[in-house]
Motif scaffolding. Structure first.
Motif, PDB file in Angstrom:
ATOM      1  N   SER A  60       0.826  -1.210   0.000  1.00 25.87           N
ATOM      2  CA  SER A  60       0.000   0.000   0.000  1.00 25.87           C
ATOM      3  C   SER A  60       0.860   1.259   0.000  1.00 25.87           C
ATOM      4  N   ILE A  61       1.888   1.263   0.830  1.00 26.39           N
ATOM      5  CA  ILE A  61       2.784   2.420   0.894  1.00 26.39           C
ATOM      6  C   ILE A  61       3.466   2.629  -0.448  1.00 26.39           C
ATOM      7  N   TYR A  62       3.973   1.550  -1.040  1.00 23.31           N
ATOM      8  CA  TYR A  62       4.620   1.658  -2.354  1.00 23.31           C
ATOM      9  C   TYR A  62       3.652   2.191  -3.403  1.00 23.31           C
ATOM     10  N   SER A  63       2.405   1.769  -3.323  1.00 25.67           N
ATOM     11  CA  SER A  63       1.414   2.271  -4.285  1.00 25.67           C
ATOM     12  C   SER A  63       1.227   3.779  -4.142  1.00 25.67           C
ATOM     13  N   TYR A  64       1.070   4.235  -2.915  1.00 28.75           N
ATOM     14  CA  TYR A  64       0.915   5.673  -2.694  1.00 28.75           C
ATOM     15  C   TYR A  64       2.134   6.440  -3.200  1.00 28.75           C
ATOM     16  N   LEU A  65       3.326   5.951  -2.890  1.00 30.48           N
ATOM     17  CA  LEU A  65       4.543   6.637  -3.337  1.00 30.48           C
ATOM     18  C   LEU A  65       4.638   6.677  -4.863  1.00 30.48           C
ATOM     19  N   ARG A  66       4.250   5.594  -5.510  1.00 26.22           N
ATOM     20  CA  ARG A  66       4.260   5.546  -6.976  1.00 26.22           C
ATOM     21  C   ARG A  66       3.251   6.530  -7.559  1.00 26.22           C
ATOM     22  N   TRP A  67       2.021   6.542  -7.035  1.00 23.36           N
ATOM     23  CA  TRP A  67       0.997   7.470  -7.533  1.00 23.36           C
ATOM     24  C   TRP A  67       1.435   8.917  -7.329  1.00 23.36           C
ATOM     25  N   ILE A  68       1.977   9.200  -6.169  1.00 20.77           N
ATOM     26  CA  ILE A  68       2.421  10.565  -5.867  1.00 20.77           C
ATOM     27  C   ILE A  68       3.580  10.965  -6.775  1.00 20.77           C
ATOM     28  N   GLY A  69       4.522  10.055  -6.988  1.00 19.13           N
ATOM     29  CA  GLY A  69       5.655  10.339  -7.874  1.00 19.13           C
ATOM     30  C   GLY A  69       5.217  10.666  -9.287  1.00 19.13           C
ATOM     31  N   VAL A  70       4.290   9.884  -9.824  1.00 19.74           N
ATOM     32  CA  VAL A  70       3.780  10.136 -11.177  1.00 19.74           C
ATOM     33  C   VAL A  70       3.051  11.475 -11.228  1.00 19.74           C
ATOM     34  N   ALA A  71       2.185  11.726 -10.264  1.00 25.71           N
ATOM     35  CA  ALA A  71       1.430  12.987 -10.232  1.00 25.71           C
ATOM     36  C   ALA A  71       2.372  14.179 -10.109  1.00 25.71           C
ATOM     37  N   GLN A  72       3.398  14.054  -9.297  1.00 21.12           N
ATOM     38  CA  GLN A  72       4.341  15.153  -9.107  1.00 21.12           C
ATOM     39  C   GLN A  72       5.159  15.407 -10.378  1.00 21.12           C
ATOM     40  N   ASN A  73       5.571  14.351 -11.062  1.00 17.32           N
ATOM     41  CA  ASN A  73       6.297  14.524 -12.323  1.00 17.32           C
ATOM     42  C   ASN A  73       5.438  15.210 -13.377  1.00 17.32           C
ATOM     43  N   ILE A  74       4.193  14.818 -13.489  1.00 17.67           N
ATOM     44  CA  ILE A  74       3.294  15.447 -14.453  1.00 17.67           C
ATOM     45  C   ILE A  74       3.049  16.904 -14.083  1.00 17.67           C
ATOM     46  N   TYR A  75       2.872  17.172 -12.805  1.00 13.97           N
ATOM     47  CA  TYR A  75       2.679  18.551 -12.343  1.00 13.97           C
ATOM     48  C   TYR A  75       3.868  19.419 -12.746  1.00 13.97           C
ATOM     49  N   LYS A  76       5.076  18.907 -12.515  1.00 10.47           N
ATOM     50  CA  LYS A  76       6.274  19.689 -12.833  1.00 10.47           C
ATOM     51  C   LYS A  76       6.430  19.899 -14.341  1.00 10.47           C
ATOM     52  N   ILE A  77       6.094  18.888 -15.126  1.00 16.48           N
ATOM     53  CA  ILE A  77       6.160  19.046 -16.595  1.00 16.48           C
ATOM     54  C   ILE A  77       5.184  20.112 -17.059  1.00 16.48           C
ATOM     55  N   CYS A  78       3.981  20.111 -16.492  1.00 16.37           N
ATOM     56  CA  CYS A  78       2.954  21.087 -16.890  1.00 16.37           C
ATOM     57  C   CYS A  78       3.312  22.499 -16.466  1.00 16.37           C
TER      58      CYS A  78
END
Length: 80
Positions: A60-78
């Motif tokens: 569960s923790i790994y899932s949250y970290l993965r989702w957050i990492g992807v969302a943060q990368n997309i946010y920074k690209i945008c």
């Protein structure tokens, strides 16, 4: 019951809110064998995860970290 608290501090309230909203649906649908509480306060996202089995907690923790990492990368690209 095993538990873990993840506290994430972002550069801005906007970034925290975008990431919170980005992972919220995953958060709602992922609680099959674990339970999690997710809240936002200004630029901080706090996630409390509980599970009977330590391997489920870890997944569960790994899932949250993965989702957050992807969302943060997309946010920074945008933002570029």
């Amino acid at each position: 019951m095993n538990s873990f608290e993840l506290i994430l501090e972002f550069d801005s309230e906007e970034e925290a809110e975008v990431i919170y909203k980005s992972i919220f649906l995953e958060h709602l649908t992922s609680q099959i064998k674990s339970s999690a509480k997710m809240e936002i306060n200004k630029n901080i996202i706090r996630i409390n995860v509980k599970a009977e089995d330590i391997s489920i907690l870890k997944a569960s923790i790994y899932s949250y970290l993965r989702w957050i990492g992807v969302a943060q990368n997309i946010y920074k690209i945008c933002k570029e």
